[in-house]
Structures are given as C-alpha cells and as structure tokens.
Write an enzyme that holds these catalytic residues in place. Sequence first.
Site, short mmCIF file in Angstrom:
data_model
loop_
_atom_site.label_atom_id
_atom_site.label_comp_id
_atom_site.label_asym_id
_atom_site.label_seq_id
_atom_site.Cartn_x
_atom_site.Cartn_y
_atom_site.Cartn_z
N ALA A 124 1.02 -1.02 -0.25
CA ALA A 124 0.29 -0.08 0.19
C ALA A 124 1.06 1.15 0.02
O ALA A 124 0.98 2.19 0.22
CB ALA A 124 -0.69 0.08 1.37
N HIS A 220 -1.62 6.76 4.25
CA HIS A 220 0.32 6.41 5.10
C HIS A 220 0.95 7.70 4.28
O HIS A 220 0.58 8.14 3.44
CB HIS A 220 0.83 5.72 3.96
CG HIS A 220 0.06 4.54 3.75
ND1 HIS A 220 -0.34 3.30 5.10
CD2 HIS A 220 -1.28 3.98 2.84
CE1 HIS A 220 -1.13 2.59 4.95
NE2 HIS A 220 -1.57 2.77 3.58
#
Length: 268
Positions: A124, A220
């Site tokens: 990811a 993130h």
Amino acid sequence: MSARRVVLIGYGAIAGDVAAALRTAPEPGYALAVLLRPGSSSAGRVPEGMPILDGSDAVAAFAPDLVIEAAGHGAVRESVPGCLALGLPVLISSIGALHDEDLFADLVATARQGRGRLLLVSGALGGLDYVRAVRHAQQLDLRYESRKPPAAWAAELRALGHDPAALAGPVTLFSGTAREAAALYPQNLNVAAALALAGPGFEATGVDVVCDPAASGNTHVVKASSEFGTLSLEIANQPSPTNPKSSWIVAQAILAAVDQHFSPVVML
C-alpha cells in the site's frame, strides 16, 4: 509461449483479487494453483478447476515460475521456506513477518542455499525507491504515520475503552519503532516493515499509528530527511471492501510486481 505458472499461498480477499486478474490476463496468460494448509477454511473459496496443493512436494510437481504469498505472517513462517528451498522466487506480501530477525535470517539462508529468491512487494506504500537511495545517508531521519478510520481499529479502540462509533477526535494507538509496530499489528502494518527494509532498518524507522474519525481512507505519510534532501509523501488508499484493515490497492501492487517479474524491462 506457454502460460506462466503461479502458485498462490492462501486464498483470502487479496489472493482472490490477484487470481481474478491473472485468470483474465492476455496471452500467454497464467496457470494458477493454490497452496493451502490441510483443513483450511479458504478451500471453499477457491474457484472450481484451480488445483489445491498441500505441501512442498505438490508445489514442486506443479513447477511454478513464481509463488505469491498473500496469507499472513503464519504463511511466511510455514510455507515460504519450503518454496525457497525448491529454488523458487517467492513474492511476499506479509512483509511484517520479517520483523522477526531469526525468521528473516533463516529465509535469506534458505534462499541462498536453494537458489530461490525472496521478493518483497511495496503493497500500500509508495516512495520506496527514494528511501532505498538514501538508506545509507549519514543524517537520515525516517518516520511513517498510519492514519485510518475507526472501522479499521474497532477491537483496539474497545480494548482502550473507546467507543468506535463515538470517537470525538484522533487517538494515537502506537508510537515507536517499525519492529515493535510490525509485531503488535501483524495484519495491517506490513507497510512499516516494507519501509524499514527499504530504508535504514526496523530500529531506525519511526512509526505512529493514529485512529482518526475524520479519515476518509487508509492514509500513509512518509517523511524522510538527510544530507541528500527531503521527502514528504502522503497516500490515501481506499480500504478493501472485505477487510477495512487492508488497503484495496494491495492486490494491484502485487499484480504490478508480477508484471515486473516477468517483464523484459524492469523499473527499479
């Protein structure tokens, strides 16, 4: 050209997405099989006609060109060593398992002895190319923040006395090293381990885990600074429809890695 032969370790949501894409790939296409532990509940999800393998001997008989692990830390410990010993390239998505120094050392030794290869998928996260380039910087400071909505942390929030449905603001669940984070959260901090392995290591990579009711997806944030410059990267991924702890993009990252593995042109 004959179809590329691929074994999937596990058949959960991510492996299912990967298999669906590979089964419809253009020529030469892919011949798929699934490696499962005996009695695995995933067997019922495997499409009809796709072989289910039960151990290293069966994998050897199938003679895959590539093995893909998408079944969690336990599969890295139990199934990956046997595939590496057969001299096979193994693409690992559950990178967080490698926070265990002994396991990582054993896998590397097995790969060397059997002439296999351990391939680590970015999952990811992005920016790992930059982090690899500065990993030996003398003044490197590297930190990662995971910010996800309450649905991804419902059990953890309840354990701390919070009602996930009534969270008023952000709650920091963890702040420490990538090694500690990967050990505490094996299902959803593989990205922290990937960053640590691309960068200066598990102890030198800082991690913050934040639950935020205002988060619209799995966010993130990577910040790096060194004598070479600075990096500030933010990625907002949509959660997997079947597992809010994981990002939907993970299966696509695996597919991109598979494409690179078989391609005559490789982006490093």
